[in-house]
Design a protein around this motif. Structure first.
Motif, mmCIF file in Angstrom:
data_model
loop_
_atom_site.group_PDB
_atom_site.id
_atom_site.type_symbol
_atom_site.label_atom_id
_atom_site.label_comp_id
_atom_site.label_asym_id
_atom_site.label_seq_id
_atom_site.Cartn_x
_atom_site.Cartn_y
_atom_site.Cartn_z
ATOM 1 N N CYS A 152 1.131 -2.997 16.178
ATOM 2 C CA CYS A 152 0.973 -3.406 14.776
ATOM 3 C C CYS A 152 2.082 -2.788 13.928
ATOM 4 O O CYS A 152 2.848 -1.952 14.386
ATOM 5 C CB CYS A 152 -0.400 -2.998 14.254
ATOM 6 S SG CYS A 152 -0.619 -1.214 14.161
ATOM 7 N N LEU A 153 2.120 -3.157 12.692
ATOM 8 C CA LEU A 153 3.157 -2.671 11.790
ATOM 9 C C LEU A 153 2.810 -1.287 11.267
ATOM 10 O O LEU A 153 1.649 -0.911 11.157
ATOM 11 C CB LEU A 153 3.302 -3.639 10.608
ATOM 12 C CG LEU A 153 3.701 -5.068 10.995
ATOM 13 C CD1 LEU A 153 3.684 -5.949 9.777
ATOM 14 C CD2 LEU A 153 5.080 -5.057 11.628
ATOM 15 N N ILE A 154 3.838 -0.543 10.893
ATOM 16 C CA ILE A 154 3.618 0.798 10.346
ATOM 17 C C ILE A 154 3.104 0.653 8.925
ATOM 18 O O ILE A 154 3.786 0.092 8.075
ATOM 19 C CB ILE A 154 4.921 1.607 10.362
ATOM 20 C CG1 ILE A 154 5.435 1.731 11.800
ATOM 21 C CG2 ILE A 154 4.706 2.982 9.738
ATOM 22 C CD1 ILE A 154 6.758 2.432 11.902
ATOM 23 N N PRO A 155 1.877 1.105 8.625
ATOM 24 C CA PRO A 155 1.280 0.839 7.314
ATOM 25 C C PRO A 155 1.621 1.896 6.269
ATOM 26 O O PRO A 155 0.909 2.035 5.291
ATOM 27 C CB PRO A 155 -0.202 0.834 7.630
ATOM 28 C CG PRO A 155 -0.322 1.858 8.692
ATOM 29 C CD PRO A 155 0.945 1.790 9.506
ATOM 30 N N TYR A 156 2.618 2.709 6.484
ATOM 31 C CA TYR A 156 2.873 3.774 5.520
ATOM 32 C C TYR A 156 4.374 3.908 5.285
ATOM 33 O O TYR A 156 5.216 3.413 6.038
ATOM 34 C CB TYR A 156 2.287 5.106 5.993
ATOM 35 C CG TYR A 156 2.901 5.630 7.262
ATOM 36 C CD1 TYR A 156 4.069 6.392 7.218
ATOM 37 C CD2 TYR A 156 2.314 5.399 8.492
ATOM 38 C CE1 TYR A 156 4.635 6.872 8.391
ATOM 39 C CE2 TYR A 156 2.874 5.860 9.657
ATOM 40 C CZ TYR A 156 4.038 6.603 9.608
ATOM 41 O OH TYR A 156 4.602 7.065 10.743
ATOM 42 N N LYS A 157 4.671 4.610 4.189
ATOM 43 C CA LYS A 157 6.048 4.906 3.814
ATOM 44 C C LYS A 157 6.044 6.214 3.044
ATOM 45 O O LYS A 157 5.087 6.538 2.341
ATOM 46 C CB LYS A 157 6.611 3.784 2.931
ATOM 47 C CG LYS A 157 8.075 3.949 2.587
ATOM 48 C CD LYS A 157 8.561 2.781 1.744
ATOM 49 C CE LYS A 157 10.031 2.957 1.414
ATOM 50 N NZ LYS A 157 10.532 1.838 0.561
ATOM 51 N N VAL A 168 5.556 12.355 0.253
ATOM 52 C CA VAL A 168 4.118 12.120 0.421
ATOM 53 C C VAL A 168 3.938 10.733 1.026
ATOM 54 O O VAL A 168 4.552 9.760 0.575
ATOM 55 C CB VAL A 168 3.372 12.222 -0.918
ATOM 56 C CG1 VAL A 168 1.884 11.929 -0.734
ATOM 57 C CG2 VAL A 168 3.566 13.612 -1.515
ATOM 58 N N CYS A 169 3.078 10.666 2.050
ATOM 59 C CA CYS A 169 2.827 9.408 2.740
ATOM 60 C C CYS A 169 2.111 8.436 1.816
ATOM 61 O O CYS A 169 1.305 8.826 0.960
ATOM 62 C CB CYS A 169 2.006 9.686 3.997
ATOM 63 S SG CYS A 169 1.427 8.185 4.815
ATOM 64 N N GLU A 179 10.305 -4.060 -1.083
ATOM 65 C CA GLU A 179 11.142 -2.903 -0.778
ATOM 66 C C GLU A 179 10.664 -2.158 0.462
ATOM 67 O O GLU A 179 11.356 -1.285 0.962
ATOM 68 C CB GLU A 179 11.186 -1.948 -1.987
ATOM 69 C CG GLU A 179 9.863 -1.290 -2.307
ATOM 70 C CD GLU A 179 9.143 -2.062 -3.399
ATOM 71 O OE1 GLU A 179 8.222 -1.482 -3.995
ATOM 72 O OE2 GLU A 179 9.495 -3.215 -3.649
ATOM 73 N N HIS A 180 9.469 -2.482 0.959
ATOM 74 C CA HIS A 180 8.986 -1.851 2.185
ATOM 75 C C HIS A 180 9.646 -2.514 3.375
ATOM 76 O O HIS A 180 9.488 -3.709 3.604
ATOM 77 C CB HIS A 180 7.460 -1.987 2.284
ATOM 78 C CG HIS A 180 6.746 -1.263 1.181
ATOM 79 N ND1 HIS A 180 5.957 -0.178 1.396
ATOM 80 C CD2 HIS A 180 6.739 -1.469 -0.167
ATOM 81 C CE1 HIS A 180 5.463 0.247 0.253
ATOM 82 N NE2 HIS A 180 5.930 -0.509 -0.704
ATOM 83 N N SER A 181 10.347 -1.732 4.145
ATOM 84 C CA SER A 181 11.102 -2.286 5.272
ATOM 85 C C SER A 181 10.195 -2.864 6.352
ATOM 86 O O SER A 181 10.587 -3.769 7.082
ATOM 87 C CB SER A 181 11.996 -1.195 5.882
ATOM 88 O OG SER A 181 11.194 -0.111 6.318
#
Length: 479
Positions: free
Chosen positions: A14-19, A48-49, A149-151
């Motif tokens: 799955c996709l990474i749900p954080y930045k 901060v996540c 903007e979220h990659s």
């Protein structure tokens, strides 16, 4: 760990749900972040996540981390800022709905359902399925979709990306088409009436296209523009004194090409149009002499005066001194204009430095070679050239001087008024010449090498206009 599949994010499909979000540098906001993190010591740079934010990232409504902080904390979503405009709109809507109570009942019902079924805000954006959105919760798919903007958001929005790219391509193509249609000038599209032609070129429409037709046979240049557009560009430079960057944008070419086009056409135009500036024979002058001259000065051959055009101050000290004009208090190029009694420009001299006197220009410009015995010249007081005209048996008519006299005699006053009344026409001819703003503006030093050719072209174009003095006009008539 991935909360759904129980694996590390780097190994999970799955996709990474954080930045990671950097702590702001503002002191007040940084203090709130530090209070929310609740650590005794913090590193210099703090990230901060996104899982710790109610909206998945710092927003205006929820700017501080509140979720999964490692200690007991009551999670309260931030309040939306109500602007004055929003409250006014809300009041207007309430007023409009005054007569219908059923709308208020439906609104209250929807709010009650929303309060009962509102789920707890979590940060797992990747678990939302577009098909699970429910009308009762008033949530849309867009509420859970991360911003561009979220990659990591690009992988599952391929369709959206393709649509955005398609729209961008169509917009760019449309913009280029608009630029081609509106941004470029053309003689056939922009010179439709005499007013258009006089605005851009200084001559009428018929004269312009006749000039284009005559110059087409001498065109040896390989420029990409049509010959009518090339000549229009040159005349717009003369008439409006536009810079080459402006001309390049108007015609859709580079500024260097516009400059090269102007520098190539001006010598050719001057060479072909100088035939329009001719010294008329005495018989023609007598036949065309207006009534204002026939009464008192029937033998007048030419009226002369000098004009000046500002130039940029040269860096060379000698050139700077030679071009400085005490009369204008500026560096100028000075030239002499001679017109016939009916207003045609018969003589235009080369440009001299602003320091040169009127007598010096008359002597060095070659004007004296055109005079014949018995001619009469009319000029201003500054032309003290009787010693130059006497050997050629040419008479000079100038206003009387008061030097050495307490006042002018009645005869001198009458003579001066008569001369001034008809000599004003040379001022009108110079004013026509300076309608071409390149002569009324400031000429750059780089263009001075072409200034003599510019004077010839502008004088020839002035001669292509209607007569300056008509037989039907009176002495008090002005243009």
């Amino acid at each position: 760990m991935c909360e759904i599949h129980g694996q590390f994010h780097e190994d999970c499909a799955c996709l990474i749900p954080y930045k990671f979000h950097l702590m702001p540098s503002d002191c007040q906001i940084r203090a709130e972040w530090t209070k929310a993190i609740n650590r005794k010591t913090l590193p210099k740079t703090v990230f901060v996540c996104s899982e710790h934010f109610l909206d998945g990232l710092p927003t205006e409504r929820n700017p501080f981390p509140k979720l999964k902080m490692g200690y007991e904390r009551k999670v309260t979503p931030g309040r939306r800022k109500i602007h004055k405009h929003d409250s006014d709109v809300k009041k207007r809507k309430l007023i409009d709905c005054d007569g219908d109570n059923s709308d208020f009942e439906e609104l209250d019902l929807s709010l009650e359902v929303t309060d009962q079924s509102l789920p707890e805000a979590v940060c797992s954006f990747n678990v939302v399925n577009p098909t699970t959105s429910c009308a009762s919760t008033q949530y849309d798919e867009a509420d859970f979709v991360l911003h561009n903007e979220h990659s990591y958001a690009h992988a599952w929005t391929d369709l959206q990306d393709k649509c955005a790219q398609t729209n961008l391509t169509l917009t760019e193509e449309k913009g280029v088409q608009i630029k081609l249609d509106v941004g470029t000038m053309s003689a056939t599209r922009h010179i439709v009436t005499d007013s258009d032609s006089l605005l851009y070129t200084g001559v009428t429409k018929e004269v312009f296209f006749t000039l284009v037709e005559c110059m087409s046979q001498f065109n040896t240049f390989s420029f990409q523009l049509d010959i009518a557009d090339q000549i229009m560009l040159v005349l717009m430079r003369l008439k409006l004194n536009l810079i080459f960057q402006d001309l390049g944008r108007r015609f859709g070419i580079s500024d260097s090409l516009a400059c090269k086009m102007f520098n190539s056409w001006i010598p050719l135009l001057a060479d072909k149009l100088k035939a329009l500036i001719i010294w008329l024979p005495r018989e023609t002058l007598r036949d065309c002499c207006p009534e204002s001259f026939r009464e008192n000065y029937p033998r007048t051959t030419c009226i002369i005066d000098c004009a000046e055009t500002f130039i940029q101050r040269p860096t060379n000290l000698k050139s700077r001194g030679e071009t400085y004009s005490n009369y204008k208090s500026h560096n100028t190029a000075k030239y002499m204009v001679g017109i016939s009694p009916h207003g045609q420009i018969m003589f235009i001299s080369k440009a001299f430095g602003g320091r040169a006197s009127d007598k010096f220009i008359v002597e060095k410009s070659g004007f004296l070679d055109y005079l014949l015995p018995g001619d009469e010249i009319m000029a201003d007081r500054g032309f003290t050239i009787e010693d130059l005209l006497f050997p050629r048996r040419v008479k000079l008519n100038i206003p009387s001087f008061t030097k050495g006299k307490p006042q002018l005699s009645a005869e001198d006053v009458t003579s001066t008024r008569r001369i001034a009344r008809v000599r004003i026409h040379v001022e009108r001819a110079i004013r026509r010449l300076k309608v071409f703003k390149i002569l009324s503006g400031t000429v750059p030093v780089s263009s001075l090498k072409l200034f003599d050719d510019i004077l010839i072209v502008c004088s020839a174009l002035v001669n292509l206009k209607y007569d300056l003095i008509r037989d039907t006009c009176t002495e008090e008539d002005t243009e």
